[in-house]
Design a protein around this motif. Structure first.
Motif, PDB file in Angstrom:
ATOM      1  N   THR A  15       0.829  -1.199   0.000  1.00 48.65           N
ATOM      2  CA  THR A  15       0.000   0.000   0.000  1.00 48.65           C
ATOM      3  C   THR A  15       0.868   1.255   0.000  1.00 48.65           C
ATOM      4  O   THR A  15       0.601   2.204  -0.730  1.00 48.65           O
ATOM      5  N   ARG A  19       0.940   4.041  -2.992  1.00 44.97           N
ATOM      6  CA  ARG A  19       0.655   5.453  -2.716  1.00 44.97           C
ATOM      7  C   ARG A  19       1.787   6.346  -3.190  1.00 44.97           C
ATOM      8  O   ARG A  19       1.569   7.457  -3.641  1.00 44.97           O
ATOM      9  N   THR A  25      -4.407   4.755  -7.538  1.00 43.08           N
ATOM     10  CA  THR A  25      -4.797   3.943  -6.379  1.00 43.08           C
ATOM     11  C   THR A  25      -5.064   4.825  -5.171  1.00 43.08           C
ATOM     12  O   THR A  25      -4.991   4.371  -4.045  1.00 43.08           O
ATOM     13  N   GLY A  26      -5.386   6.066  -5.375  1.00 43.21           N
ATOM     14  CA  GLY A  26      -5.629   6.994  -4.269  1.00 43.21           C
ATOM     15  C   GLY A  26      -4.736   8.211  -4.432  1.00 43.21           C
ATOM     16  O   GLY A  26      -4.103   8.403  -5.462  1.00 43.21           O
ATOM     17  N   ARG A  32      -1.437  14.230  -0.337  1.00 39.01           N
ATOM     18  CA  ARG A  32      -1.741  14.040   1.082  1.00 39.01           C
ATOM     19  C   ARG A  32      -1.062  15.095   1.951  1.00 39.01           C
ATOM     20  O   ARG A  32      -1.672  15.612   2.893  1.00 39.01           O
ATOM     21  N   ASN A  49     -15.268   8.139   0.103  1.00 39.37           N
ATOM     22  CA  ASN A  49     -14.462   9.239  -0.423  1.00 39.37           C
ATOM     23  C   ASN A  49     -14.512  10.399   0.569  1.00 39.37           C
ATOM     24  O   ASN A  49     -15.535  10.639   1.201  1.00 39.37           O
ATOM     25  N   ILE A  71     -10.544  13.161  -2.203  1.00 39.90           N
ATOM     26  CA  ILE A  71      -9.568  12.078  -2.195  1.00 39.90           C
ATOM     27  C   ILE A  71     -10.379  10.791  -2.168  1.00 39.90           C
ATOM     28  O   ILE A  71     -11.119  10.531  -1.219  1.00 39.90           O
ATOM     29  N   TYR A  72     -10.247  10.028  -3.253  1.00 38.82           N
ATOM     30  CA  TYR A  72     -11.030   8.811  -3.407  1.00 38.82           C
ATOM     31  C   TYR A  72     -10.477   7.699  -2.525  1.00 38.82           C
ATOM     32  O   TYR A  72      -9.277   7.592  -2.320  1.00 38.82           O
ATOM     33  N   ARG A  73     -11.378   6.879  -2.044  1.00 36.18           N
ATOM     34  CA  ARG A  73     -10.968   5.706  -1.302  1.00 36.18           C
ATOM     35  C   ARG A  73     -10.794   4.590  -2.315  1.00 36.18           C
ATOM     36  O   ARG A  73     -11.728   4.222  -3.015  1.00 36.18           O
ATOM     37  N   GLU A  75      -9.487   3.105  -5.828  1.00 31.90           N
ATOM     38  CA  GLU A  75      -9.179   3.581  -7.172  1.00 31.90           C
ATOM     39  C   GLU A  75      -9.797   4.956  -7.418  1.00 31.90           C
ATOM     40  O   GLU A  75     -10.937   5.216  -7.043  1.00 31.90           O
ATOM     41  N   SER A  76      -9.031   5.835  -8.053  1.00 35.91           N
ATOM     42  CA  SER A  76      -9.527   7.169  -8.376  1.00 35.91           C
ATOM     43  C   SER A  76     -10.467   7.060  -9.570  1.00 35.91           C
ATOM     44  O   SER A  76     -10.032   6.953 -10.716  1.00 35.91           O
TER      45      SER A  76
END
Length: 147
Positions: A15, A19, A25-26, A32, A49, A71-73, A75-76
Motif C-alpha cells: 500500500t 501510494r 490507487t488513491g 496528502r 471518499n 480524495i477517493y478511497r 481507485e480514483s
C-alpha cells in the motif's frame, strides 16, 4: 446526508509503495501532504471518499473562489462521485450535502462503475463485439455482379 468517517485501512508495504508510485490507487504523497497543510474535511460519501476545501473557505487569489477537492478511497474513479457532492465540488452549490437537506432528484441515477474495457461494457446494436448476428440495415452493401 452525512456518513461516518471511513474505517482506517491496514497499511502494508505494498500500500505504501502504491501510494508513493501511482495516482490511480488513491492520493499521492504530495497530495496528502498538501491536503494536511491546507485542507479541512467537509464530509464523506457512501463510498468512503473524503471531500475537502481550503481551511476556513479561504478564497484562492489565483482562482477567485475556494478550492474544493476529493480524495477517493481506493481507485480514483471520477464517476464514483455522487450527484450532491459533484454539484458542491463544481461550485454549483455553496453548501455541501452534509450541511444541507439534500434530496436526490427523481432523474438522478445511482452510481454504476465504468465498465469500458471489460466484458460487461455496453455494446450498441450492430457492434462486431455484440453477441448474435448483426441486423440488416438499409445501407448494407450489395456486391456488384456483371450483367
Amino acid at each position: 446526508m452525512s456518513y461516518p468517517a471511513p474505517p482506517e485501512e491496514r497499511i502494508t508495504w505494498k500500500t505504501r509503495f502504491l501510494r508513493f508510485a501511482t495516482w490511480w490507487t488513491g492520493a499521492t504523497i504530495n497530495t496528502r501532504v498538501w491536503t494536511s497543510r491546507f485542507g479541512e474535511v467537509v464530509g464523506y460519501d457512501e463510498f468512503g471518499n473524503t471531500y475537502y476545501r481550503t481551511i476556513g473557505g479561504k478564497i484562492d487569489p489565483a482562482l477567485g473562489f475556494e478550492r474544493r477537492w476529493v480524495i477517493y478511497r481506493g481507485e480514483s474513479e471520477g464517476s464514483a462521485t455522487p450527484p450532491g457532492w459533484y454539484g458542491w465540488l463544481h461550485h454549483q452549490t455553496d453548501e455541501p450535502p452534509t450541511a444541507s437537506t439534500y434530496v436526490p432528484r427523481a432523474w438522478e441515477k445511482p452510481y454504476l462503475p465504468n465498465m469500458t474495457g471489460t466484458p460487461a461494457a455496453y455494446r450498441p446494436p450492430g457492434s462486431l463485439l455484440k453477441d448474435g448476428t448483426r441486423p440488416r440495415t438499409g445501407g448494407d452493401y450489395d456486391a456488384w455482379t456483371p450483367g
